[in-house]
Write an enzyme that holds these catalytic residues in place. Sequence first.
Site, PDB file in Angstrom:
ATOM      1  CG  ASP A  13      32.910  45.134  31.653  1.00 45.96           C
ATOM      2  OD1 ASP A  13      32.841  44.635  32.791  1.00 45.96           O
ATOM      3  OD2 ASP A  13      31.938  45.195  30.872  1.00 45.96           O
ATOM      4  CE  LYS A  16      35.397  48.131  37.598  1.00 41.05           C
ATOM      5  NZ  LYS A  16      35.062  48.178  36.174  1.00 41.05           N
ATOM      6  N   GLY A  40      31.387  42.249  37.248  1.00 42.79           N
ATOM      7  CA  GLY A  40      32.045  40.986  36.918  1.00 42.79           C
ATOM      8  C   GLY A  40      33.519  41.310  36.752  1.00 42.79           C
ATOM      9  CG  HIS A  41      35.483  43.222  39.237  1.00 45.77           C
ATOM     10  ND1 HIS A  41      35.690  43.998  40.327  1.00 45.77           N
ATOM     11  CD2 HIS A  41      34.586  43.902  38.468  1.00 45.77           C
ATOM     12  CE1 HIS A  41      34.965  45.102  40.242  1.00 45.77           C
ATOM     13  NE2 HIS A  41      34.271  45.059  39.118  1.00 45.77           N
ATOM     14  CD  GLN A 225      28.648  48.611  38.797  1.00 43.22           C
ATOM     15  OE1 GLN A 225      28.612  49.241  39.831  1.00 43.22           O
ATOM     16  NE2 GLN A 225      28.582  47.288  38.772  1.00 43.22           N
ATOM     17  CE  LYS A 332      40.642  43.337  27.260  1.00 41.35           C
ATOM     18  NZ  LYS A 332      39.291  42.762  27.424  1.00 41.35           N
ATOM     19  CG  ASP A 334      47.026  42.812  25.184  1.00 49.97           C
ATOM     20  OD1 ASP A 334      46.705  43.628  26.072  1.00 49.97           O
ATOM     21  OD2 ASP A 334      46.411  41.739  24.990  1.00 49.97           O
TER      22      ASP A 334
HETATM   23  P1  GDP Z   1      36.471  44.734  35.320  1.00 51.32           P
HETATM   24  O1  GDP Z   1      34.998  44.577  35.410  1.00 51.32           O
HETATM   25  O2  GDP Z   1      36.900  46.170  35.221  1.00 51.32           O
HETATM   26  O3  GDP Z   1      37.214  44.010  36.410  1.00 51.32           O
HETATM   27  O4  GDP Z   1      36.905  44.082  33.940  1.00 51.32           O
HETATM   28  P2  GDP Z   1      36.404  42.644  33.370  1.00 51.32           P
HETATM   29  O5  GDP Z   1      37.084  41.590  34.150  1.00 51.32           O
HETATM   30  O6  GDP Z   1      34.920  42.610  33.277  1.00 51.32           O
HETATM   31  O7  GDP Z   1      36.920  42.731  31.895  1.00 51.32           O
HETATM   32  C1  GDP Z   1      38.265  42.858  31.576  1.00 51.32           C
HETATM   33  C2  GDP Z   1      38.698  41.622  30.773  1.00 51.32           C
HETATM   34  O8  GDP Z   1      39.930  41.875  30.145  1.00 51.32           O
HETATM   35  C3  GDP Z   1      38.929  40.385  31.629  1.00 51.32           C
HETATM   36  O9  GDP Z   1      38.571  39.263  30.882  1.00 51.32           O
HETATM   37  C4  GDP Z   1      40.410  40.420  31.913  1.00 51.32           C
HETATM   38  O10 GDP Z   1      40.974  39.125  32.152  1.00 51.32           O
HETATM   39  C5  GDP Z   1      40.938  40.977  30.617  1.00 51.32           C
HETATM   40  N1  GDP Z   1      42.137  41.803  30.722  1.00 51.32           N
HETATM   41  C6  GDP Z   1      42.524  42.631  31.734  1.00 51.32           C
HETATM   42  N2  GDP Z   1      43.653  43.289  31.388  1.00 51.32           N
HETATM   43  C7  GDP Z   1      43.980  42.867  30.145  1.00 51.32           C
HETATM   44  C8  GDP Z   1      45.028  43.203  29.228  1.00 51.32           C
HETATM   45  O11 GDP Z   1      45.888  44.057  29.490  1.00 51.32           O
HETATM   46  N3  GDP Z   1      45.026  42.573  28.033  1.00 51.32           N
HETATM   47  C9  GDP Z   1      44.088  41.646  27.689  1.00 51.32           C
HETATM   48  N4  GDP Z   1      44.170  41.071  26.488  1.00 51.32           N
HETATM   49  N5  GDP Z   1      43.089  41.304  28.527  1.00 51.32           N
HETATM   50  C10 GDP Z   1      43.029  41.923  29.722  1.00 51.32           C
HETATM   51  P1  IMO Z   2      32.062  45.983  36.215  1.00 53.87           P
HETATM   52  O1  IMO Z   2      32.261  46.218  37.695  1.00 53.87           O
HETATM   53  C1  IMO Z   2      29.930  46.980  32.558  1.00 53.87           C
HETATM   54  C2  IMO Z   2      25.739  48.221  32.970  1.00 53.87           C
HETATM   55  C3  IMO Z   2      24.695  47.311  32.374  1.00 53.87           C
HETATM   56  C4  IMO Z   2      23.647  48.341  31.994  1.00 53.87           C
HETATM   57  C5  IMO Z   2      23.702  49.349  33.104  1.00 53.87           C
HETATM   58  C6  IMO Z   2      22.671  49.130  34.213  1.00 53.87           C
HETATM   59  O2  IMO Z   2      32.278  44.579  35.783  1.00 53.87           O
HETATM   60  O3  IMO Z   2      32.812  46.993  35.423  1.00 53.87           O
HETATM   61  P2  IMO Z   2      22.434  47.365  36.174  1.00 53.87           P
HETATM   62  O4  IMO Z   2      22.332  45.879  36.147  1.00 53.87           O
HETATM   63  O5  IMO Z   2      23.575  47.891  36.956  1.00 53.87           O
HETATM   64  O6  IMO Z   2      21.139  48.023  36.582  1.00 53.87           O
HETATM   65  O7  IMO Z   2      22.671  47.777  34.632  1.00 53.87           O
HETATM   66  O8  IMO Z   2      25.001  49.227  33.673  1.00 53.87           O
HETATM   67  N1  IMO Z   2      26.664  47.598  33.935  1.00 53.87           N
HETATM   68  C7  IMO Z   2      27.936  47.298  33.656  1.00 53.87           C
HETATM   69  N2  IMO Z   2      28.622  47.374  32.497  1.00 53.87           N
HETATM   70  N3  IMO Z   2      30.533  46.565  33.679  1.00 53.87           N
HETATM   71  C8  IMO Z   2      29.861  46.507  34.857  1.00 53.87           C
HETATM   72  O9  IMO Z   2      30.479  46.226  36.021  1.00 53.87           O
HETATM   73  C9  IMO Z   2      28.486  46.839  34.866  1.00 53.87           C
HETATM   74  N4  IMO Z   2      27.540  46.861  35.831  1.00 53.87           N
HETATM   75  C10 IMO Z   2      26.433  47.346  35.245  1.00 53.87           C
HETATM   76  O10 IMO Z   2      25.197  46.604  31.280  1.00 53.87           O
HETATM   77  O11 IMO Z   2      24.031  49.007  30.808  1.00 53.87           O
HETATM   78 MG    MG Z   3      33.456  43.595  34.424  1.00 53.84          MG
END
Ligand code: GDP
Ligand code: IMO
Ligand code: MG
Length: 429
Positions: A13, A16, A40-41, A225, A332, A334
């Site tokens: 998270d 990416k 979850g991207h 991840q 992030k 900000d």
């Molecule tokens: P990922 O799994 O690595 O793709 O990250 P996620 O999408 O799960 O979580 C990142 C969250 O932060 C998402 O809701 C993005 O829209 C948001 N995000 C990404 N970059 C920034 C940033 O620079 N600032 C803020 N405030 N939000 C961001």
């Molecule tokens: P992205 O790609 C954050 C975490 C779960 C749990 C552990 C094992 O969005 O960064 P699983 O379902 O993979 O067997 O769970 O890994 N986890 C993540 N945490 N971002 C993810 O993906 C994750 N994918 C799995 O919360 O702790």
């Molecule tokens: Mg994510």
Amino acid sequence: MSNLVIVGAQWGDEGKGKVVDILTQKADLVVRFQGGNNAGHTLVVDGQKYALHLVPSGILHPGKIGVVAGGVVIDPEVLLEEIDTLTARGLKVTPEVLLISEKAHVIMPYHRALDQAREGLKGEGRIGTTGRGIGPAYEDKASRIGLRMCDLRDLDSFREKAEAAMAEKMHLLTHFYKADTPNIDQIMAAAAVWQERLVPYLTDTRMFVQKALDEDRRILFEGAQGIQLDIDHGSYPFVTSSNPVAGSVTTGVGLAPQKIQGVLALVKAYSTRVGSGPFPTELSDATGDFMRKQGAEFGTTTGRPRRCGWLDAVVVKTAVDLCGVDHLAVTKLDVLSGLGELKIATHYMLDGEKIDFIPAEVKDAERCQPVYETWPGFFSDISKARKLEDLPDTARRYLDRMSELCGAPLGLVSVGPDREQTIMLHEYF
Ligand code: GDP
Ligand code: IMO
Ligand code: MG
């Protein structure tokens, strides 16, 4: 450089999806190489939000090719739902632009059932998985009883293989976990739909990517991840069941290590973790709540509140070493606006000793006391910054120190979720 691997340097998270989306502007292909729909991207384009789980984040750009390689585990239901949702929003997600590995393993309904039943029974000791069946699907792959996407081409043999793989699990689910069991006829009814709709997307993605490499096309490898969730290098057992490290591209896609030309590590300007496991810099106080609120730190996949804490340079440096990181993409920043002080953990103390790694045993990792450097914070709204000079001095000093402690230069800084809210410091491709 004609290809770049994007990895998460922390616990996932890191942002990416956003960064892959931006860099796709100059790429030809975006390839997912491990994990599944535990990922979850989130992408924000012109204020519109897209949450992707299996489809590569480049899909929002017309004319770009998305590839789901063999190292990924695929829940066909989730993939179809994602294709339908994106199509309904006007995007083209046809077999011409989305290629799926015929060798990728299928997440079956009994994998989901087992994942959830196990976590339910573990209670307090649960891993906190996403409940998407990731672990059980990779287990079957390693046990050589998994079903692969290519098995969808022949439903009679698909049924035979599914029945063989299910026998043991049905017993476990019914008698040990006392859980509901999926039924083979229902599975086969679903499989007929998967066959009709997904077989046209299947191909040998290794050969496709090899050809693209040979033609010097520009490729982004989109990790899922983060390094601390790596099954070999993370805080086992509180990890996922695949390898998010950059080297995993070689097996997940099928290419030689020398072909990888660059690695960009995503680093959130603080730390978050979803699920259980050691988190040395976790803040269970008002500052942690501030980060969760300002950063909207709730899971993209499960909606769970993310645990929040200070930036941990030990964690990021580990990722830099493990992945051969060329640049850091800091996201992030900000979110930290409004905090008077910013802290970075430089090392830990354990039993009176200074250490700069996370110990292998969870009970030791949980006892690590982070040692912090404290830097002055900033208060202004930085979301409109488009170059480093637009940032307050204190924010720049924090970034410089992060880069120094983590051992890699900055490649970009993100100051908001939208595409535009980005400070580019390096030309990729
Ligand atoms: P990922 O799994 O690595 O793709 O990250 P996620 O999408 O799960 O979580 C990142 C969250 O932060 C998402 O809701 C993005 O829209 C948001 N995000 C990404 N970059 C920034 C940033 O620079 N600032 C803020 N405030 N939000 C961001
Ligand atoms: P992205 O790609 C954050 C975490 C779960 C749990 C552990 C094992 O969005 O960064 P699983 O379902 O993979 O067997 O769970 O890994 N986890 C993540 N945490 N971002 C993810 O993906 C994750 N994918 C799995 O919360 O702790
Ligand atoms: Mg994510």
